[in-house]
Each structure stands twice: as structure tokens, then as C-alpha cells.
Design a protein around this motif. Structure first.
Motif, short mmCIF file in Angstrom:
data_model
loop_
_atom_site.label_atom_id
_atom_site.label_comp_id
_atom_site.label_asym_id
_atom_site.label_seq_id
_atom_site.Cartn_x
_atom_site.Cartn_y
_atom_site.Cartn_z
N VAL A 1 14.12 -17.67 -14.32
CA VAL A 1 13.18 -16.61 -13.96
C VAL A 1 13.81 -15.26 -14.29
O VAL A 1 14.86 -14.92 -13.76
CB VAL A 1 12.83 -16.67 -12.46
CG1 VAL A 1 11.85 -15.56 -12.08
CG2 VAL A 1 12.25 -18.04 -12.10
N THR B 1 10.70 -10.54 -12.87
CA THR B 1 9.55 -11.38 -12.55
C THR B 1 9.34 -11.46 -11.04
O THR B 1 10.26 -11.81 -10.30
CB THR B 1 9.76 -12.79 -13.13
OG1 THR B 1 9.88 -12.69 -14.54
CG2 THR B 1 8.60 -13.72 -12.78
N PHE C 1 5.39 -15.43 -14.08
CA PHE C 1 6.01 -15.05 -15.34
C PHE C 1 5.27 -13.97 -16.11
O PHE C 1 5.88 -13.18 -16.81
CB PHE C 1 6.20 -16.28 -16.24
CG PHE C 1 7.30 -17.19 -15.79
CD1 PHE C 1 8.62 -16.82 -15.99
CD2 PHE C 1 7.03 -18.39 -15.18
CE1 PHE C 1 9.65 -17.65 -15.58
CE2 PHE C 1 8.05 -19.23 -14.77
CZ PHE C 1 9.36 -18.86 -14.97
N THR D 1 5.10 -8.22 -13.85
CA THR D 1 6.35 -7.49 -13.70
C THR D 1 6.43 -6.91 -12.30
O THR D 1 5.49 -6.27 -11.84
CB THR D 1 6.45 -6.37 -14.74
OG1 THR D 1 6.40 -6.94 -16.05
CG2 THR D 1 7.75 -5.58 -14.59
#
Length: 183
Positions: free
Chosen positions: A19, A23, A32, A35
Motif C-alpha cells: 500500500v 493511500t 488505491f 489519495t
């Protein structure tokens, strides 16, 4: 596929995918295609890689770009002109190895036929992409987002299929690190 050690140390999702540092998580699951504002701001201010979350030394930074920007950079370089992205982006910089790796494992970044599922749903990446090194970056932390601009292209690595194109560069990058940074 070889993985930068700092990426291998990241939390993983249920499938074993690392990850990225920026994320967000929702109900314990990484999102994913989104942001995390606070994480992105922290990476910008503290000069941390947006993929692995560790410090980036002074000097060049890298990012993965889609077709439009890759084509503009390629055209500027072919014409002997400098390139500077005047349009800010919310995508932050990272280490060369981290961005090479990200370009290969992220379906949207790595393959021309890939389409976004969340942001700009259905948008295809386009015919080409690139991992691009820049001399430095600028950023602005706004109320709800962090915006980046990148200055002075120092490396341009275009790709159609990133896994095919960048694997050797990633292997070389990882092999060139001191032994303690390889494992």
C-alpha cells in the motif's frame, strides 16, 4: 518482480500488494485509487517518497506520467526544448526505484489499455506513459489537496507496457544500492 526494500516493508492488502504511503484506508481496506490529503501533505513537506514513505535525498525526484504528459515531454526533448509542467498535479514524487516499481505493478500506470475505476472512471491511460526524473519539485498545501509542479527533466523513460520496458532498469537500480539497502 523485484521490489524495493522500502516498498516491501509497507503494509499490504489481502492480495499481498504493498500500500503506497499516500493511500487512504477505509474500513481497514486500502483505497488505491484515492489519495490521503494529510499523508500527501506530510510527504510534500518532509520530502518523503509518495510510494514508500521514506526520505528522499536532495537531488532528483521521479514520478510516473500518463500519455499526454509523456508525449509533451518527449516532443520537447526531441525539439531540444526544456519542459516544465505548468499544470499542477496531485501526484507526488518518489524515489527512482519506487516509481519504476509503481509503473509496473499499477495496472493504470503500466498498461495502455488500462482504465481508471474510481477517479475519472473509464478514462484510459493512453498509448504511452513514462517514468520521469526531475531536478526538483514545488508544492502547495491547500485546504483540501496538495498540488505539485516538477522542474527540469533529468531522465525520461517512456513505456507502452511498463513491466516489459522497465524491469531491467529496476533490477539495475536495486543492484546498485549498498548491500544493507537491498534486502
Amino acid at each position: 518482480m523485484p521490489k524495493p526494500p522500502t516498498v516491501a516493508d509497507r503494509p499490504q492488502d489481502g492480495r499481498g500488494y504493498p500500500v503506497p504511503a499516500i493511500t487512504p484506508f477505509e474500513d481497514g481496506q486500502p483505497q488505491f485509487a484515492r489519495t490521503d490529503y494529510a499523508r500527501s501533505a506530510d510527504c510534500a513537506v518532509r520530502r518523503l517518497c509518495s510510494v514508500c514513505g521514506t526520505a528522499m535525498p536532495a537531488g532528483p525526484v521521479w514520478r510516473v506520467v500518463g500519455a499526454g504528459e509523456a508525449e509533451a515531454i518527449g516532443a520537447a526533448r526531441a525539439a531540444g526544448r526544456p519542459y516544465r509542467n505548468l499544470q499542477p498535479t496531485w501526484e507526488g514524487p518518489g524515489h527512482r526505484a519506487c516509481m519504476l516499481y509503481a509503473s509496473m505493478v499499477c495496472p493504470y500506470l503500466g498498461r495502455p489499455q488500462a482504465r481508471r475505476r474510481v477517479l475519472d472512471r473509464g478514462t484510459a491511460r493512453g498509448a504511452t506513459g513514462a517514468v520521469v526524473g526531475f531536478a526538483d519539485y514545488e508544492y502547495a498545501v491547500l485546504e483540501s489537496q496538495v498540488l505539485f509542479r516538477f522542474v527540469d527533466v533529468v531522465e525520461f523513460l517512456p513505456h507502452d507496457d511498463a513491466a516489459t520496458t522497465h524491469l531491467a532498469a529496476l533490477e539495475t537500480e536495486l543492484a546498485s544500492r549498498p548491500p544493507k539497502e537491498r534486502s
